[in-house]
Write a protein that holds these residues in place. Structure first.
Motif, PDB file in Angstrom:
ATOM      1  N   GLY A  38      46.160  42.205  39.929  1.00 32.75           N
ATOM      2  CA  GLY A  38      46.789  41.511  38.798  1.00 32.75           C
ATOM      3  C   GLY A  38      48.130  40.894  39.149  1.00 32.75           C
ATOM      4  O   GLY A  38      48.711  41.184  40.200  1.00 32.75           O
ATOM      5  N   ALA A  39      48.616  40.029  38.247  1.00 29.91           N
ATOM      6  CA  ALA A  39      49.977  39.483  38.373  1.00 29.91           C
ATOM      7  C   ALA A  39      50.817  39.922  37.180  1.00 29.91           C
ATOM      8  O   ALA A  39      51.979  40.287  37.318  1.00 29.91           O
ATOM      9  N   SER A  40      50.202  39.895  35.987  1.00 28.29           N
ATOM     10  CA  SER A  40      50.948  40.354  34.816  1.00 28.29           C
ATOM     11  C   SER A  40      50.589  41.827  34.620  1.00 28.29           C
ATOM     12  O   SER A  40      49.931  42.228  33.682  1.00 28.29           O
ATOM     13  N   THR A  41      51.010  42.617  35.581  1.00 31.88           N
ATOM     14  CA  THR A  41      50.575  44.019  35.628  1.00 31.88           C
ATOM     15  C   THR A  41      51.354  44.892  34.652  1.00 31.88           C
ATOM     16  O   THR A  41      52.509  44.615  34.327  1.00 31.88           O
ATOM     17  N   HIS A 156      50.792  33.501  34.472  1.00 37.66           N
ATOM     18  CA  HIS A 156      49.674  32.887  35.198  1.00 37.66           C
ATOM     19  C   HIS A 156      49.846  31.383  35.376  1.00 37.66           C
ATOM     20  O   HIS A 156      49.039  30.740  36.025  1.00 37.66           O
ATOM     21  N   GLU A 207      43.826  31.724  36.437  1.00 32.46           N
ATOM     22  CA  GLU A 207      42.448  32.008  36.036  1.00 32.46           C
ATOM     23  C   GLU A 207      41.704  30.729  35.661  1.00 32.46           C
ATOM     24  O   GLU A 207      40.667  30.762  35.014  1.00 32.46           O
ATOM     25  N   GLU A 285      45.654  40.332  22.067  1.00 35.92           N
ATOM     26  CA  GLU A 285      45.906  41.294  23.154  1.00 35.92           C
ATOM     27  C   GLU A 285      47.398  41.416  23.411  1.00 35.92           C
ATOM     28  O   GLU A 285      48.109  40.407  23.460  1.00 35.92           O
ATOM     29  N   ASP A 312      46.151  45.933  26.611  1.00 39.82           N
ATOM     30  CA  ASP A 312      45.953  45.786  28.058  1.00 39.82           C
ATOM     31  C   ASP A 312      47.084  46.529  28.776  1.00 39.82           C
ATOM     32  O   ASP A 312      46.953  47.722  29.066  1.00 39.82           O
ATOM     33  N   LEU A 335      41.256  46.904  26.498  1.00 42.19           N
ATOM     34  CA  LEU A 335      40.950  46.008  27.605  1.00 42.19           C
ATOM     35  C   LEU A 335      40.787  46.906  28.825  1.00 42.19           C
ATOM     36  O   LEU A 335      41.724  47.623  29.205  1.00 42.19           O
ATOM     37  N   LYS A 337      40.245  47.506  32.710  1.00 38.29           N
ATOM     38  CA  LYS A 337      40.326  46.963  34.076  1.00 38.29           C
ATOM     39  C   LYS A 337      40.298  48.169  34.991  1.00 38.29           C
ATOM     40  O   LYS A 337      41.244  48.972  34.980  1.00 38.29           O
ATOM     41  N   SER A 364      37.471  43.501  31.669  1.00 37.21           N
ATOM     42  CA  SER A 364      38.257  42.357  32.140  1.00 37.21           C
ATOM     43  C   SER A 364      38.410  42.274  33.652  1.00 37.21           C
ATOM     44  O   SER A 364      38.563  43.280  34.338  1.00 37.21           O
ATOM     45  N   SER A 367      43.819  38.513  37.359  1.00 37.76           N
ATOM     46  CA  SER A 367      44.173  37.123  37.677  1.00 37.76           C
ATOM     47  C   SER A 367      43.969  36.824  39.161  1.00 37.76           C
ATOM     48  O   SER A 367      43.691  35.696  39.541  1.00 37.76           O
ATOM     49  N   LYS A 388      35.999  39.445  29.775  1.00 34.74           N
ATOM     50  CA  LYS A 388      37.064  38.454  29.985  1.00 34.74           C
ATOM     51  C   LYS A 388      37.163  38.200  31.484  1.00 34.74           C
ATOM     52  O   LYS A 388      37.521  39.104  32.234  1.00 34.74           O
TER      53      LYS A 388
END
Ligand code: PGA
Ligand code: ZN
Length: 428
Positions: A38-41, A156, A207, A285, A312, A335, A337, A364, A367, A388
């Motif tokens: 991920g990037a927006s962790t 993102h 994404e 979300e 998330d 969500l 992951k 999900s 990214s 997603k």
């Protein structure tokens, strides 16, 4: 019985290193998987082990994680008879012996957890989705409804607008095939609209969402509605919207820095309620930040009867956090992951917890993804309400959509009924 584990570094959809692993069983069955990033962790995610060598991939190398699989993890597991996924995952967790998997790396641990699952499905000659369903003793009933990234902002897309995703929910579609055809039509009209309005086609977000310079969030939402209508569909009936506010990433000093304003938590909740009354949003979300726990119950009380209140970063697929959110009535959807928690068994536990509270589950991608497609099998096997993946561009996203089409062709499972409880708002 595991014969050998082997791993190597590959590149993800952002060109950053990630881990690919191969699990060979004594029976010669083989499972090969790669893991996303991920990037927006979320701050509470399991720890992704990176080399931190600034001279190589700006510190993002995964050679240490790879070495942990080839070395310590292989030594601990090779030759071992394992009765279940749970047994494997427990050994991995105990071997790591940290709370957040920071010693061996969640990327190393998840790669092994998944590669083993795929190898066992090969050994049993079951499709992977069937194996995932068996893991949770679930019948195969439906395909998840896709929620598809249309517009992007936030982390993102370089932050040209604060919120992260506006997603399409093809609510009237009866099949996966139809859902994707509808999405394609809306995409075409979106790229025409953004080109006309902003002079750019800008397929630049991580994404694959369109990321023109929206002046603010409401314009982004209004453009999405206009795009749906221009494609010939009724927004709020044929196609609904979902958003990932990803608000942890613009929450500072207890204020939400949104659209050039600074909002308190109460004002942020009001803003979301206002959007809900004006746009056909069926899922919101991370409407509040991951550490704004005290205000999530108010958010849920305000909008939870009209839309999914989806966590998330807030929940991080973490059973402890989910338990707490259930107890506090802070959300009604998870969500999921798997790399936020690091093993399949723990993710399954999170999924079951959410279900026990009658929550919806969105499975999900991340990214940073790879061309692997196990996510599609997971979403079907674990009976996700939504999936997603991102937009319908970029090969790493299409690997999953195309796998869903393959599963649909194989099984003829119907797309999950719409509306699912609690996810319908009265905007139409
Ligand atoms: P991430 O984004 O993979 O960068 O965390 C996905 C999401 O926020 O849903
Ligand atoms: Zn998110």
């Amino acid at each position: 019985i595991i014969k050998q584990l082997k791993a190597w570094e590959i590149l993800d959809s952002r060109g950053r290193p990630t881990v690919k692993a191969r699990c060979e069983l004594e029976s010669r069955a083989v499972g090969i998987v790669s893991v996303p990033s991920g990037a927006s962790t979320g701050a509470a995610e399991a720890h992704e082990l990176r080399d931190n060598d600034p001279a190589r991939y700006r510190g993002l190398g995964c050679r240490k994680a790879v070495a942990n699989i080839n070395g310590e993890i292989n030594t601990a597991l090779a030759g071992r008879l394992l009765a279940s996924q749970q047994e494997l995952d427990t050994i991995l967790i105990e071997l790591d012996a940290t709370a957040n998997k920071s010693r061996l790396g969640a990327n190393a641990i998840l790669a092994v957890s998944l590669a083993f699952a795929r190898a066992v499905s090969q050994e049993r000659q079951y499709p992977l989705y069937q194996h995932f369903a068996d893991m949770q003793e679930l019948p195969l009933r439906t395909l998840p409804r896709p929620t598809i990234n249309l517009f992007s902002g936030g982390k993102h897309a370089g932050g040209q607008v604060d919120i992260q995703d506006v997603l399409l929910v093809p609510a009237a579609a009866q099949t996966m095939d139809e859902a994707l055809a509808v999405t394609f039509a809306v995409y075409q009209s979106a790229s025409e609209l953004t080109f006309k309005k902003y002079g750019t086609r800008s397929l630049t977000a991580d994404e694959g969402g369109l990321a023109p310079p929206f002046p603010d969030t409401e314009t982004m939402l209004a453009d999405a509605v206009e795009t749906i209508e221009q494609a010939g569909y009724v927004a709020g009936k044929d196609v609904m919207l979902a958003i990932d506010v990803a608000s942890s990433h613009f929450y500072q000093d207890k204020l939400y820095h949104l659209d050039h304003e600074q909002l308190s938590s109460a004002a942020m909740i009001e803003r979301l309620g206002n959007w809900l009354s004006r746009y056909p949003l069926v899922s919101i979300e991370d409407g509040l930040a991951e550490d704004d726990w005290n205000n999530w119950p108010d958010l849920y009380a305000r909008i939870g009867s009209q839309t999914l209140v989806l966590g998330d970063d807030f929940l991080c697929t973490n059973p402890g956090r989910i338990q707490r959110a259930i107890a506090n009535q802070a959300a009604n959807a998870l969500l999921l992951k798997v790399n936020q928690i690091g093993t399949l068994s723990e993710a399954a536990q999170s999924c079951q917890l959410a279900r026990s509270a009658n929550w919806r589950v969105t499975i999900s991608a991340r990214s940073g993804e790879t061309e692997d497609n196990w996510l599609a099998d997971l979403a079907v096997g674990w009976a996700g309400d939504q999936i997603k993946i991102g937009s319908i561009t970029h090969g790493e996203r299409l690997a999953k959509y195309n796998r869903l089409l393959e599963i649909e062709a194989d099984t003829h499972l119907p797309l999950i009924a719409w509306p699912t409880d609690g996810s319908q708002n009265n905007h139409s």
